[in-house]
Design a protein around this motif. Structure first.
Motif, PDB file in Angstrom:
ATOM      1  N   UNK A   1       0.842  -1.203   0.000  1.00  0.00           N
ATOM      2  CA  UNK A   1       0.000   0.000   0.000  1.00  0.00           C
ATOM      3  C   UNK A   1       0.871   1.245   0.000  1.00  0.00           C
ATOM      4  N   UNK A   2       0.213   2.386  -0.227  1.00  0.00           N
ATOM      5  CA  UNK A   2       0.927   3.653  -0.233  1.00  0.00           C
ATOM      6  C   UNK A   2       1.439   3.973   1.164  1.00  0.00           C
ATOM      7  N   UNK A   3       2.606   4.605   1.216  1.00  0.00           N
ATOM      8  CA  UNK A   3       3.192   4.995   2.490  1.00  0.00           C
ATOM      9  C   UNK A   3       2.632   6.344   2.910  1.00  0.00           C
ATOM     10  N   UNK A   4       2.094   6.401   4.108  1.00  0.00           N
ATOM     11  CA  UNK A   4       1.546   7.660   4.611  1.00  0.00           C
ATOM     12  C   UNK A   4       2.648   8.698   4.774  1.00  0.00           C
ATOM     13  N   UNK A   5       3.820   8.261   5.233  1.00  0.00           N
ATOM     14  CA  UNK A   5       4.934   9.185   5.435  1.00  0.00           C
ATOM     15  C   UNK A   5       5.430   9.793   4.132  1.00  0.00           C
ATOM     16  N   UNK A   6       5.634   8.918   3.128  1.00  0.00           N
ATOM     17  CA  UNK A   6       6.112   9.426   1.844  1.00  0.00           C
ATOM     18  C   UNK A   6       5.041  10.249   1.137  1.00  0.00           C
ATOM     19  N   UNK A   7       3.785   9.908   1.331  1.00  0.00           N
ATOM     20  CA  UNK A   7       2.699  10.708   0.739  1.00  0.00           C
ATOM     21  C   UNK A   7       2.704  12.110   1.328  1.00  0.00           C
TER      22      UNK A   7
ATOM     23  N   UNK B   1       4.362   9.081  -5.659  1.00  0.00           N
ATOM     24  CA  UNK B   1       5.499   9.083  -4.728  1.00  0.00           C
ATOM     25  C   UNK B   1       5.178   8.213  -3.520  1.00  0.00           C
ATOM     26  N   UNK B   2       3.958   8.296  -3.012  1.00  0.00           N
ATOM     27  CA  UNK B   2       3.562   7.474  -1.872  1.00  0.00           C
ATOM     28  C   UNK B   2       3.676   5.992  -2.156  1.00  0.00           C
ATOM     29  N   UNK B   3       3.325   5.586  -3.381  1.00  0.00           N
ATOM     30  CA  UNK B   3       3.358   4.160  -3.740  1.00  0.00           C
ATOM     31  C   UNK B   3       4.760   3.670  -4.102  1.00  0.00           C
ATOM     32  N   UNK B   4       5.586   4.535  -4.681  1.00  0.00           N
ATOM     33  CA  UNK B   4       6.876   4.057  -5.224  1.00  0.00           C
ATOM     34  C   UNK B   4       8.081   4.379  -4.357  1.00  0.00           C
ATOM     35  N   UNK B   5       7.955   5.320  -3.431  1.00  0.00           N
ATOM     36  CA  UNK B   5       9.126   5.764  -2.664  1.00  0.00           C
ATOM     37  C   UNK B   5       9.785   4.617  -1.912  1.00  0.00           C
ATOM     38  N   UNK B   6       8.977   3.716  -1.336  1.00  0.00           N
ATOM     39  CA  UNK B   6       9.561   2.599  -0.598  1.00  0.00           C
ATOM     40  C   UNK B   6      10.339   1.668  -1.522  1.00  0.00           C
ATOM     41  N   UNK B   7       9.763   1.409  -2.702  1.00  0.00           N
ATOM     42  CA  UNK B   7      10.463   0.541  -3.650  1.00  0.00           C
ATOM     43  C   UNK B   7      11.756   1.202  -4.099  1.00  0.00           C
ATOM     44  N   UNK B   8      11.667   2.490  -4.447  1.00  0.00           N
ATOM     45  CA  UNK B   8      12.838   3.195  -4.956  1.00  0.00           C
ATOM     46  C   UNK B   8      13.937   3.274  -3.898  1.00  0.00           C
ATOM     47  N   UNK B   9      13.577   3.643  -2.665  1.00  0.00           N
ATOM     48  CA  UNK B   9      14.603   3.757  -1.629  1.00  0.00           C
ATOM     49  C   UNK B   9      15.183   2.397  -1.254  1.00  0.00           C
ATOM     50  N   UNK B  10      14.346   1.369  -1.200  1.00  0.00           N
ATOM     51  CA  UNK B  10      14.850   0.022  -0.897  1.00  0.00           C
ATOM     52  C   UNK B  10      15.808  -0.445  -1.979  1.00  0.00           C
ATOM     53  N   UNK B  11      15.405  -0.278  -3.241  1.00  0.00           N
ATOM     54  CA  UNK B  11      16.262  -0.688  -4.366  1.00  0.00           C
ATOM     55  C   UNK B  11      17.545   0.125  -4.372  1.00  0.00           C
ATOM     56  N   UNK B  12      17.434   1.419  -4.086  1.00  0.00           N
ATOM     57  CA  UNK B  12      18.611   2.285  -4.115  1.00  0.00           C
ATOM     58  C   UNK B  12      19.618   1.891  -3.043  1.00  0.00           C
TER      59      UNK B  12
END
Length: 745
Positions: free
Chosen positions: A350-356, A664-675
């Motif tokens: 799900x979307x991240x509340x923090x990144x959203x 950004x809310x949906x992808x930030x976790x994927x992007x930061x984890x991958x990065x």
């Protein structure tokens, strides 16, 4: 994608069997690949001036052993004492018997080419080996012999152009292996944090290792067609692990979302290929386009890196679209077992509340975000204006490597110029005769008088040359030595048909890459004034020609990559502004990362903590174009991950501003984890012994860090907010002519 999704999800065992067979067949060839790679700085420049000189020396002068191995000996007791002389002579006798060694020149204690210290402790022995075929094999035999010949009375080290190049190849291979073994446990730990389950953790590693194995086998096949750069192995490893993990994170995350919608694992895998698979395919295609840019320069050495990169990316994409969904189709809910850790911030689809909330703050002040981010990136990129490239030679290795450390002893003896010799071929336009002597001698005299020249090997010997000849001195023995030296120099100075002349110019010291252009300029000025038609060659010229060829090719590579990326993104996102924005922002990332590499590697700032020598002075010739291709391609990964979600949300709601925030809310976790994971992969290469490989790892680690934070989560959302509806503008006439492709993840 629908056909591929159905095929993979309905026939998973067939897909896995094909890949297992491919991997099993590849492993033996992949294991042979590293030994077949090389680090020749001028590899592939078949028509260069230095190559033509080498060919003429071989074909017209009969020189087949111009490859010099420099052997540094420290004698205790010193030479000149009975014990010291006996130990050295025993070593010399054995060296002359090493297969492949054609000539051995003992040390000289006087004259301009002094190779023996006054106190007799330090001396240089020169061994001639084949120039091309068998050079590395002969050097291995020489090194094996010197290892056996080591005694308490005689310490021996080996250096020279071939030794330095072979050390590049050897340590690049060992550094790559060590980086893999260092990074993999850390990657596995982070994947466990991200996925929380052991099964899911292993999937990205399987994809990466499969693609690397098959790509390395293909690279081995390529070595039979062209010279292949040592860096190709590093690029394949970095792309295979880095991109493979990126794509696996995206794919597994989407599969988990689909499992919540349907209990049918095969249907979920099919849907995953049709959604996330499209983003993976397009992302991989952009990376492949960037790496394909390296195939454009007419330099086989650089093309091999491009081909290796394209192979790695395409195989990683193929594995991500076939092996991974097939495994997911078979595993189903078991992909989440055994559940070891539970961190919802990393594992939730799900979307991240923090990144959203973060995205809302960024888009609330878009001008501030765009201005501040751009200014910082330009500041970081500013050192690029001082960038210098060249072949670093021994300084491209870290202290502790024998060929680099031994070079200091060579320089202490004043013989460093032996490793930076310039070969000059003069063409008088007719067969050499007595009337040409004065002109030839004047040219040699003019060359000898140039600043920074230690000596010139020619038939015209000075008294100092004769004093330093083998057997030189007074009396009958001295006369014989002088005659032998004169005969040898005369033989090497004329082609067999006496239609070409040759002189060798020896600088006072080993020339660093930054010093070669000025030295070359004064040589050419003198040779131009001689009236001869000439060719100038030697290792320094070969390195300079390679550097210039790479530099000249960079604009072509950049424009080709920009054009290919623009067209691909225009089709994917139905926009003219988004591809233009993507290119500019990725260029900023590449520029900033290259600026930091320049500051550290070239200028030595903060070099020591990273284990980079402060005296490198230049970036390896191939680094700018290589860093651009790899960094630009990988930066596009995150760009497509984010933009595909923005487009998906925009098409669903029609609200551009809200689409940005939700994406950004949906992808930030994927992007930061991958990065974070890719950062670890690249950082592992910084701790090697080849400066060029360390520089690649440093540049990519910095690029990933900047791209996944400053660019992708601040600059891009802010720009998209400012552009508003223009993000999705495409002329109607163009829209009708472009194929329609929709990206989802």
């Amino acid at each position: 994608m629908r056909t591929l999704g159905r095929l993979v999800s309905h026939h998973p065992w067939a897909v896995l069997i094909v890949w297992l067979l491919a991997a099993a067949l590849s492993i033996p060839f992949a294991a042979r690949a590293p030994a077949a790679l090389n680090a020749d700085p001028a590899g592939g420049l078949t028509q260069s001036e230095a190559t033509r000189v080498t060919d003429l020396l071989r074909d017209r002068f009969g020189e087949r052993d111009t490859n010099t191995v420099v052997i540094v000996t420290r004698s205790t007791p010193p030479l000149g004492t009975p014990q010291g002389d006996a130990a050295y002579q025993a070593f010399l006798n054995g060296l002359e018997k090493v297969p492949g060694v054609t000539r051995v020149t003992p040390p000289q204690d006087s004259g301009p080419y002094r190779t023996r210290a006054e106190d007799g402790t330090l001396a240089l022995t020169l061994a001639q080996i084949p120039l091309l075929d068998g050079a590395s094999d002969t050097l291995r035999l020489v090194r094996a012999y010197t290892a056996r010949a080591q005694t308490p009375a005689l310490n021996i080290r080996v250096t020279g152009g071939q030794a330095i190049a072979d050390d590049f190849t050897h340590f690049a291979e060992s550094d790559t292996k060590r980086s893999e073994f260092t990074a993999l446990p850390l990657i596995a730990l982070l994947l466990l944090v991200v996925f929380g389950a052991l099964v899911a953790t292993g999937l990205p590693l399987i994809v990466g290792m499969l693609s690397i194995s098959v790509a390395m086998a293909a690279l081995y096949g390529l070595t039979h067609l062209m010279p292949v750069s040592t860096f190709a192995q590093s690029v394949i490893t970095m792309l295979g692990l880095g991109a493979g993990i990126d794509y696996a994170l995206l794919t597994v995350n989407r599969f988990r979302e689909e499992l919540k919608r349907t209990p049918d694992a095969r249907l979920a895998a099919d849907r995953t290929v049709q959604t996330a698979g499209r983003s993976v395919a397009f992302s991989g295609l952009t990376v492949a386009i960037a790496m394909a840019g390296l195939i454009l320069p007419p330099i086989a050495f650089v093309r091999s890196i491009g081909i290796g990169g394209v192979l790695a990316v395409l195989l990683t994409v193929l594995a991500s679209l076939t092996v991974l969904p097939a495994l997911l189709a078979l595993l189903g809910e078991r992909v989440n077992s055994p559940r070891i850790l539970r961190f919802t911030w990393a594992q939730s689809g799900a979307a991240s509340a923090g990144w959203t909330a973060f995205a809302r703050r960024v888009t609330a002040r878009p001008w501030l975000a765009v201005t501040a981010s751009t200014a910082l990136l330009l500041l970081l990129a500013s050192p690029v204006l001082t960038l210098r490239t060249g072949y670093a030679g021994a300084w491209g290795l870290t202290p502790g490597v024998e060929s680099r450390d031994a070079l200091q002893d060579v320089r202490d003896l004043g013989a460093g110029g032996l490793l930076s010799q310039f070969e000059v071929i003069l063409d008088p336009g007719h067969r050499y005769g007595p009337t040409d002597r004065a002109r030839f001698q004047q040219t040699v005299t003019d060359l000898r008088a140039l600043p920074g020249v230690r000596g010139v090997l020619s038939p015209f010997l000075t008294p100092a040359d004769l004093a330093g000849s083998v057997g030189g001195g007074s009396g009958e023995g001295g006369s014989a030595g002088q005659l032998a030296a004169l005969s040898a120099l005369t033989s090497r100075s004329f082609s067999a048909d006496r239609a070409l002349l040759r002189v060798t110019v020896i600088p006072e010291d080993t020339l660093r890459a930054a010093d070669i252009p000025a030295f070359e300029t004064q040589l050419r000025r003198t040779l131009n004034a001689s009236g001869y038609t000439y060719l100038l060659g030697g290792a320094p010229i070969g390195g300079e020609e390679f550097s210039r060829a790479i530099t000249d090719s960079l604009p072509t590579v950049v424009l080709a990559v920009f054009a290919g990326t623009f067209l691909l993104l225009m089709v994917a996102f139905r926009s003219l502004l988004i591809p233009l924005k993507s290119i500019l922002m990725n260029a900023l990332t590449v520029g900033a990362a290259t600026g930091i590499v320049t500051l550290i590697v070239q200028h030595g700032i903060l070099a020591a903590p990273l284990g980079i020598p402060a005296d490198v002075g230049v970036l390896d010739s191939s680094l700018p174009v290589l860093l651009f291709a790899v960094m630009f391609g990988l930066s596009m990964d995150y760009e497509i991950f984010l933009l595909s979600r923005v487009q998906e949300e925009y098409l669903r709601s029609g609200d551009n501003d809200e689409a940005i925030v939700l994406a950004v809310g949906h992808t930030a976790r994927i992007i930061t984890s991958a990065a974070i994971i890719m950062f670890i992969v690249f950082t592992a290469f910084i701790f090697g012994r080849v400066v060029a490989s360390k520089s690649i790892g440093l540049g990519l680690a910095v690029a990933v860090a900047l791209d996944a934070t400053l660019v992708r989560l601040i600059l891009v959302p802010a720009f998209l907010k400012l552009a508003g509806k223009w993000n999705w503008w495409l002329p109607a006439w163009l829209d009708r002519r472009l194929p329609h492709i929709r990206l989802e993840h």
